[in-house]
Motif scaffolding. Structure first.
Motif, PDB file in Angstrom:
ATOM      1  N   LEU A  81       0.890  -1.137   0.030  1.00  0.00           N
ATOM      2  CA  LEU A  81       0.104   0.028   0.059  1.00  0.00           C
ATOM      3  C   LEU A  81       0.818   1.126   0.153  1.00  0.00           C
ATOM      4  O   LEU A  81       2.041   1.166   0.319  1.00  0.00           O
ATOM      5  CB  LEU A  81      -0.882   0.067   1.133  1.00  0.00           C
ATOM      6  CG  LEU A  81      -1.745  -1.312   1.319  1.00  0.00           C
ATOM      7  CD1 LEU A  81      -2.493  -1.097   2.997  1.00  0.00           C
ATOM      8  CD2 LEU A  81      -3.089  -1.252   0.360  1.00  0.00           C
ATOM      9  N   SER A 121      -0.127   8.574   1.831  1.00  0.00           N
ATOM     10  CA  SER A 121       0.653   9.716   1.512  1.00  0.00           C
ATOM     11  C   SER A 121       0.902  10.748   2.971  1.00  0.00           C
ATOM     12  O   SER A 121       0.526  10.395   3.939  1.00  0.00           O
ATOM     13  CB  SER A 121      -0.685  10.455   0.858  1.00  0.00           C
ATOM     14  OG  SER A 121      -1.446  11.227   1.959  1.00  0.00           O
ATOM     15  N   ARG A 132      -1.269  12.297   5.076  1.00  0.00           N
ATOM     16  CA  ARG A 132      -2.003  11.529   6.077  1.00  0.00           C
ATOM     17  C   ARG A 132      -1.353  10.983   7.216  1.00  0.00           C
ATOM     18  O   ARG A 132      -2.144  10.248   8.047  1.00  0.00           O
ATOM     19  CB  ARG A 132      -2.883  10.394   5.188  1.00  0.00           C
ATOM     20  CG  ARG A 132      -4.147  10.876   4.217  1.00  0.00           C
ATOM     21  CD  ARG A 132      -4.582   9.737   3.671  1.00  0.00           C
ATOM     22  NE  ARG A 132      -5.684  10.186   2.746  1.00  0.00           N
ATOM     23  CZ  ARG A 132      -6.441   9.449   2.118  1.00  0.00           C
ATOM     24  NH1 ARG A 132      -6.215   8.272   2.044  1.00  0.00           N
ATOM     25  NH2 ARG A 132      -7.551   9.897   1.512  1.00  0.00           N
ATOM     26  N   GLU A 150      -3.947   3.645   0.496  1.00  0.00           N
ATOM     27  CA  GLU A 150      -4.315   3.441  -0.827  1.00  0.00           C
ATOM     28  C   GLU A 150      -3.264   2.454  -1.590  1.00  0.00           C
ATOM     29  O   GLU A 150      -2.331   2.067  -0.957  1.00  0.00           O
ATOM     30  CB  GLU A 150      -3.886   4.803  -1.795  1.00  0.00           C
ATOM     31  CG  GLU A 150      -4.726   6.146  -1.252  1.00  0.00           C
ATOM     32  CD  GLU A 150      -3.927   7.294  -1.472  1.00  0.00           C
ATOM     33  OE1 GLU A 150      -4.267   7.865  -2.865  1.00  0.00           O
ATOM     34  OE2 GLU A 150      -3.489   8.065  -0.779  1.00  0.00           O
ATOM     35  N   GLU A 151      -3.859   2.103  -2.543  1.00  0.00           N
ATOM     36  CA  GLU A 151      -3.224   0.888  -3.310  1.00  0.00           C
ATOM     37  C   GLU A 151      -1.946   1.372  -3.914  1.00  0.00           C
ATOM     38  O   GLU A 151      -1.849   2.442  -4.436  1.00  0.00           O
ATOM     39  CB  GLU A 151      -4.093   0.339  -4.476  1.00  0.00           C
ATOM     40  CG  GLU A 151      -3.840  -0.939  -5.033  1.00  0.00           C
ATOM     41  CD  GLU A 151      -4.598  -1.260  -6.246  1.00  0.00           C
ATOM     42  OE1 GLU A 151      -4.292  -1.919  -7.123  1.00  0.00           O
ATOM     43  OE2 GLU A 151      -5.819  -0.781  -6.236  1.00  0.00           O
TER      44      GLU A 151
END
Lengths: 345, 249
Positions: free
Chosen positions: A4, A7, A10, A184-185
């Protein structure tokens, strides 16, 4: 296994949410370029670019001081086993320290199994963090092949500028990334950046000592009588720093602590060190390693020979702590180099 | 149940600060008083005891002939003798007296009345009578005092750790004082205080005495490397440890 990304925007949010649900420990700056794993609530409390902490995260697996039995004279031999353990998350563990935990796992899983260690191991979630650059000149992680992630963690983070590449390695890690939906992926370009970093590291992280680590046991066996050991003994203050900061040293001393009723009490253990004066002393006052040179030699043999013979694993992780902390400037890398020169002669 | 052991506290040349550590222990003192019967303790009670003591707890160092006689009598009357505090266990700061000629020091303290006061070089209690247990420290570290008291009550051995304060300091994960540019006696001082001073931001003054087998040459090399004046270190060492010289004679 899945991959994964997180960012950077985050990241703070992730740590705050993580710390709401779990006891999180991370690297905290203590001043004078010293760091320590401490409880944290926010990302701001941590310093992610850090030199290995004063003592390694082994303190969460085998605390410096712990009780493991309670007794009462009226119970006779039926003592009560106790484990003081709580669930926690270690964030930002370097690959050298993960290697240390893997080494300790082997020792404490060997029979007789150490249930206090093993229960804690079950309670701890490890989130690794890759070193993009060297911490300092004391490290020899490339020589020991511990500068890259190689399992032993639940999640592994690599800082790639705008984002962290996150490797999910275990079910425990997967549960966390599912419960905190900030990931996220990982796409093709993310993998490419990771490969780019690893390619750069292959150039900067090179064998620091110039010895293939597989050769060290033979070098040690052949230089057993070397005067280099006496030189170390002359310098050594026997302060025990090198072993107390070592991520793979696991010796402890045991005694009973009675309560003031003189009937009940607990059996405790505290870290011990082969460098300490009394470590190899037996009844009658005889010490099997009276000379500091013999104690230093023992330390090197333990890391690079005895444990390799027994478990086929090197117990030096290359973290550099022993050399970094030594006031007498006993340097692991330099010592190995000198031993090799003598061996080659 | 057998009667509680009779315990008496005494003081010689000292600041009585170690007695204060015991008196200030708070709730734990109640547990201690549940296990022992304190029959003499000048700082906290007026009663005296005219029989033998199961345990005598002695603070302070021996600095004149009167003290020599008094400690011998206490020893005769006590089954077990615990020396506590640096003055009693290693001579402590009173040992600084031994840096000067006795006559000179007597005059500087008593002036014209000096002739009325005899004086001898400062001795640790164990340099005058047999001591069964040592609780070193200036002042004593209360948890260690309790630990030793329990050993004395059970009649088992207490070993003062024979490794450096650095060991406990490292386990407490303190930043090394040498990295902060300060001179600390931790590397040659006996542990057992849980690096009390350093945990609270202070250096180690060596109040617990030296480890039994210090690496003098190695320590000198370290001191030189950190550019520390050897006389400064010598003075620091002598602040608590001057009386160790008496052992060599």
């Amino acid at each position: 296994m899945k991959n994964l990304i997180l960012s950077k925007e985050r990241f703070e949010h992730f740590i705050s949410l993580l710390a709401k649900k779990h006891n999180v420990m991370g690297p905290v700056h203590k001043g004078y370029d010293n760091f320590s794993f401490q409880p944290i609530k926010t990302a701001a409390e941590m310093t992610l670019k850090y030199v290995p902490t004063i003592i390694p995260p082994k303190k969460y697996f085998m605390p410096q001081y712990e009780s493991f039995l309670e007794y009462d004279k009226t119970w006779g031999e039926n003592m009560k086993a106790v484990v003081e353990s709580e669930a926690l998350v270690l964030f930002g563990v370097h690959t050298c320290d993960i290697a240390g935990i893997k080494a300790l796992n082997i020792v404490f899983s060997d029979r007789p199994r150490d249930y206090n260690y093993l229960s804690r191991k079950k309670d701890v979630t490890i989130m690794g963090l890759e070193c993009n650059e060297y911490c300092d000149e004391f490290a020899s992680c490339a020589m020991m092949n511990n500068h890259l992630p190689d399992g032993g963690y639940d999640l592994f983070f690599t800082d790639l500028g705008d984002f962290f590449f996150v490797e999910v390695s275990t079910l425990k890690g997967d549960v966390i990334v599912e419960e905190i939906p900030v990931f996220e992926e990982a796409l093709g370009r993310h993998f490419k950046e990771l490969q780019g970093l690893r390619a750069r590291k292959a150039k900067t992280f090179t064998n620091e000592v110039g010895i293939e680590y597989q050769h060290v046991p033979k070098i040690l066996s052949d230089t057993k009588e070397s005067l280099i050991w006496n030189e170390l003994g002359d310098k050594c203050l026997a302060c025990g720093n090198c072993t107390n900061v070592c991520p793979t040293c696991y010796c402890f001393n045991i005694w009973d602590e009675v309560n003031l009723d003189l009937k009940t009490g607990k059996r405790v253990r505290m870290w011990d060190s082969c460098q300490n004066e009394g470590y190899a002393k037996v009844a009658g006052g005889e010490s099997f390693r009276e000379e500091r040179s013999a104690r230093q030699k023992h330390r090197f043999f333990k890391k690079f020979k005895y444990m390799v013979d027994r478990y086929a694993r090197f117990f030096c992780t290359g973290c550099g702590r022993c050399s970094r902390t030594c006031m007498a400037q006993i340097n692991l890398k330099e010592t190995l180099k000198k031993l090799k020169e003598e061996y080659a002669r | 149940m057998s009667p509680k052991p009779k315990v008496a506290f005494f003081d010689f040349a000292c600041c009585e600060g170690c007695q204060l550590q015991v008196a200030n222990m708070g709730e734990e003192l109640l547990d201690i008083l549940g296990a022992i019967d304190v029959v003499e303790f000048r700082e906290v009670m007026s009663e005296k005891w005219d029989q033998n003591y199961d345990v005598a707890v002695v603070e302070g160092s021996i600095t004149d002939n009167h003290a020599v006689e008094r400690i011998k009598k206490i020893r005769e009357r006590s089954k077990v003798l615990i020396a506590y505090g640096s003055c009693a266990t290693i001579g402590g700061v009173n040992g600084m007296k031994n840096n000067f000629p006795l006559e000179e020091i007597r005059k500087s303290v008593y002036g014209e009345s000096a002739k009325f006061f005899d004086t001898i070089p400062t001795h640790a209690v164990g340099q005058v009578v047999k001591v069964d247990y040592f609780v070193t420290g200036c002042p004593v570290y209360p948890p260690e005092f309790v630990k030793v008291l329990k050993c004395a009550l059970m009649g088992i051995n207490y070993e003062v750790p024979d490794y450096a304060v650095c060991v406990e300091c490292k386990l407490n994960e303190n930043v090394c004082m040498y990295e902060r540019g300060l001179t600390c006696l931790g590397p040659v001082t006996r542990a057992g205080c849980n690096s009390w001073c350093i945990n609270n931001g202070n250096i180690c003054y060596g109040c617990r005495g030296m480890v039994s087998n210090p690496n003098i040459k190695g320590a000198q090399d370290v001191i030189a490397r950190y550019n520390i004046d050897m006389d400064l270190v010598q003075n620091k060492m002598n602040m608590y440890n001057k009386c160790r010289e008496l052992n060599k004679k």
